[in-house]
Write an enzyme that holds these catalytic residues in place. Structure first.
Site, short mmCIF file in Angstrom:
data_model
loop_
_atom_site.label_atom_id
_atom_site.label_comp_id
_atom_site.label_asym_id
_atom_site.label_seq_id
_atom_site.Cartn_x
_atom_site.Cartn_y
_atom_site.Cartn_z
N TYR A 51 -73.54 28.71 -11.20
CA TYR A 51 -74.32 28.66 -12.45
C TYR A 51 -75.76 29.13 -12.22
O TYR A 51 -76.49 29.38 -13.19
CB TYR A 51 -74.35 27.25 -13.06
N HIS A 109 -64.58 25.26 -6.61
CA HIS A 109 -64.70 25.65 -8.02
C HIS A 109 -63.39 26.25 -8.57
O HIS A 109 -62.97 25.94 -9.69
CB HIS A 109 -65.86 26.66 -8.16
N LYS A 233 -71.96 20.59 -22.80
CA LYS A 233 -73.22 21.32 -22.56
C LYS A 233 -73.92 21.57 -23.89
O LYS A 233 -73.28 21.94 -24.88
CB LYS A 233 -72.90 22.66 -21.88
N SER A 234 -75.23 21.41 -23.92
CA SER A 234 -76.02 21.87 -25.05
C SER A 234 -77.47 22.04 -24.62
O SER A 234 -77.95 21.28 -23.78
CB SER A 234 -75.95 20.88 -26.22
N VAL A 235 -78.12 23.03 -25.20
CA VAL A 235 -79.56 23.16 -24.99
C VAL A 235 -80.32 22.67 -26.22
O VAL A 235 -81.54 22.78 -26.30
CB VAL A 235 -79.97 24.63 -24.69
N ARG A 239 -78.14 18.00 -30.56
CA ARG A 239 -76.73 17.95 -30.13
C ARG A 239 -76.58 17.14 -28.84
O ARG A 239 -75.58 16.46 -28.65
CB ARG A 239 -76.21 19.37 -29.89
N ASN A 243 -73.95 14.20 -28.95
CA ASN A 243 -72.81 14.13 -28.03
C ASN A 243 -72.81 12.84 -27.21
O ASN A 243 -71.79 12.51 -26.59
CB ASN A 243 -72.82 15.35 -27.10
N1 LIG Z 1 -65.01 24.12 -13.47
C1 LIG Z 1 -65.03 25.14 -14.28
O1 LIG Z 1 -64.44 26.19 -14.03
C2 LIG Z 1 -65.81 25.02 -15.57
C3 LIG Z 1 -65.67 26.00 -16.56
C4 LIG Z 1 -66.39 25.84 -17.74
C5 LIG Z 1 -67.21 24.74 -17.91
N2 LIG Z 1 -67.35 23.82 -16.90
C6 LIG Z 1 -68.23 22.64 -17.05
O2 LIG Z 1 -67.97 22.01 -18.30
C7 LIG Z 1 -69.19 21.93 -19.05
C8 LIG Z 1 -68.92 22.00 -20.53
O3 LIG Z 1 -68.19 23.17 -20.86
P1 LIG Z 1 -68.82 24.44 -21.62
O4 LIG Z 1 -70.26 24.47 -21.36
O5 LIG Z 1 -68.00 25.62 -21.27
O6 LIG Z 1 -68.50 24.17 -23.16
P2 LIG Z 1 -68.61 22.96 -24.20
O7 LIG Z 1 -69.37 21.82 -23.65
O8 LIG Z 1 -67.22 22.73 -24.73
O9 LIG Z 1 -69.43 23.64 -25.39
C9 LIG Z 1 -70.75 24.10 -25.25
C10 LIG Z 1 -71.10 24.93 -26.48
O10 LIG Z 1 -70.97 24.14 -27.67
C11 LIG Z 1 -72.22 24.03 -28.33
N3 LIG Z 1 -72.35 22.62 -28.73
C12 LIG Z 1 -72.59 21.57 -27.92
N4 LIG Z 1 -72.62 20.42 -28.61
C13 LIG Z 1 -72.40 20.75 -29.90
C14 LIG Z 1 -72.33 20.00 -31.09
N5 LIG Z 1 -72.50 18.67 -31.09
N6 LIG Z 1 -72.08 20.66 -32.25
C15 LIG Z 1 -71.91 22.00 -32.26
N7 LIG Z 1 -71.96 22.76 -31.16
C16 LIG Z 1 -72.21 22.15 -29.99
C17 LIG Z 1 -73.27 24.46 -27.35
O11 LIG Z 1 -74.35 25.12 -28.03
P3 LIG Z 1 -75.92 24.93 -27.69
O12 LIG Z 1 -76.06 24.82 -26.20
O13 LIG Z 1 -76.51 26.20 -28.23
O14 LIG Z 1 -76.38 23.72 -28.42
C18 LIG Z 1 -72.51 25.45 -26.48
O15 LIG Z 1 -72.48 26.72 -27.10
C19 LIG Z 1 -70.00 23.12 -18.50
O16 LIG Z 1 -71.36 23.07 -18.84
C20 LIG Z 1 -69.71 22.99 -17.04
O17 LIG Z 1 -70.50 21.94 -16.49
C21 LIG Z 1 -66.64 23.95 -15.75
#
Ligand SMILES: NC(=O)c1ccc[n+]([C@@H]2O[C@H](COP(=O)([O-])OP(=O)(O)OC[C@H]3O[C@@H](n4cnc5c(N)ncnc54)[C@H](OP(=O)(O)O)[C@@H]3O)[C@@H](O)[C@H]2O)c1
Length: 282
Positions: A51, A109, A233-235, A239, A243
């Site tokens: 990352y 990973h 994840k969110s910035v 949110r 969450n």
């Molecule tokens: N091991 C692996 O291969 C792998 C792969 C993928 C992810 N991961 C881990 O899993 C974590 C989470 O997965 P992810 O980041 O892919 O996706 P996620 O958490 O499912 O979704 C993140 C996205 O959703 C938006 N979001 C967050 N909260 C929201 C809400 N309450 N309402 C509307 N939209 C919302 C965020 O936007 P904004 O940020 O713009 O608010 C961002 O675009 C990652 O950060 C990482 O740590 C691991």
């Protein structure tokens, strides 16, 4: 006071069931996002060498004023460094970038079964060294399929503490979760809201209206009631807060079943398939 429950791992350690993910957060924005999450109450951060923001995760935690021991930190081995000597160097670098002398959890990973002569076993045995020397309190894997886990069980001493895999309502990944449940491997569900892709689903929006919560809160709550570990994840500060507010309501069994029924099998997978994924950063 934190309302987040702990999940007990098979090695005697415990992990907060809700954490904060930092995949695709620009390094320039990472410390600020981590500080915000810690302010809201998150005590578990999920990062990875790939990352590119481990340094900023460490900076954010230090800037929060919290003790190191109060935050659960996960990082993951870069796909480029599966050879044991490379893995040892990469882990040293992860610790030095974070600025700490241990991580709570370190993961392979991706299994990369088409690379390194299909040998993720020697990589796992190297991870066992990190656990033995105490610099990784727990070790686990990510994106391992059932046959990958079976191979580790047959050829190594340590059962992974966790398997971090894609799970959300459109891809419930039941076979891998079930193997974990049978063998004491906790499931961590990545992309828990499918990066936003499940939030407009009419079943989810209807349930959200009924329970007076947002679609994201309903989906995150569904994961929690299934027993999986999540780190959305969110910035966006609103949110990050939203969450976190998922422990003051409960979904009924009918709602749980309806959400699980949205599973589309392989068609619902949004990320790469672990059997074929072979991306190695240059
Ligand atoms: N091991 C692996 O291969 C792998 C792969 C993928 C992810 N991961 C881990 O899993 C974590 C989470 O997965 P992810 O980041 O892919 O996706 P996620 O958490 O499912 O979704 C993140 C996205 O959703 C938006 N979001 C967050 N909260 C929201 C809400 N309450 N309402 C509307 N939209 C919302 C965020 O936007 P904004 O940020 O713009 O608010 C961002 O675009 C990652 O950060 C990482 O740590 C691991």
């Amino acid at each position: 006071m934190s309302t987040v429950p702990d999940i007990n791992l098979n090695d005697g350690n415990a992990i907060p069931q809700l954490g904060f993910g930092v995949f695709q957060i620009d390094p320039d924005e990472t410390a600020e996002a981590v500080i915000e999450a810690l302010k809201v109450g998150y005590r578990h951060i999920d990062t990875a060498e790939m990352y590119g923001n481990e340094r900023e995760v460490g900076e954010g935690i230090r800037a929060s004023g919290l003790d190191r021991a109060d935050v659960f930190i996960t990082s993951k081995l870069n796909n480029s460094y599966h050879d044991p000597d490379d893995a040892r160097r990469a882990f040293d670098e992860t610790l030095s970038d974070l600025g700490y002398d241990y991580v709570d959890l370190f993961l392979i990973h991706w299994p990369l079964p088409t690379l390194y002569d299909g040998d993720f076993v020697s990589t796992w045995q190297t991870m066992e060294e990190f656990k033995a020397d105490g610099r990784a309190r727990s070790i686990g894997v990510s994106n391992f399929q059932v046959d990958h886990l079976e191979r580790l069980a047959a050829e190594t001493e340590t059962v992974p503490a966790v398997n971090q895999i894609e799970v959300h309502p459109y891809f419930t990944n039941e076979a891998v979760r079930a193997y974990g449940q049978e063998h004491g491997i906790a499931t961590e569900a990545w992309s828990p809201i499918a990066q936003g892709g499940v939030l407009e689903d009419s079943t989810i929006t209807r349930i959200a209206d009924n329970v007076g919560k947002t679609p994201a809160q309903v989906v995150l709550r569904w994961h929690i009631q299934r027993g999986d570990i999540i780190f959305p994840k969110s910035v966006t500060p609103s949110r990050i807060q939203e969450n976190f507010e998922i422990f003051d309501f409960e979904l009924g069994s009918g709602d749980m079943e309806e959400i699980s029924g949205l599973d589309q099998g392989e068609d619902g997978r949004t990320g790469p398939h672990p059997d074929t994924f072979d991306k190695v950063p240059s």
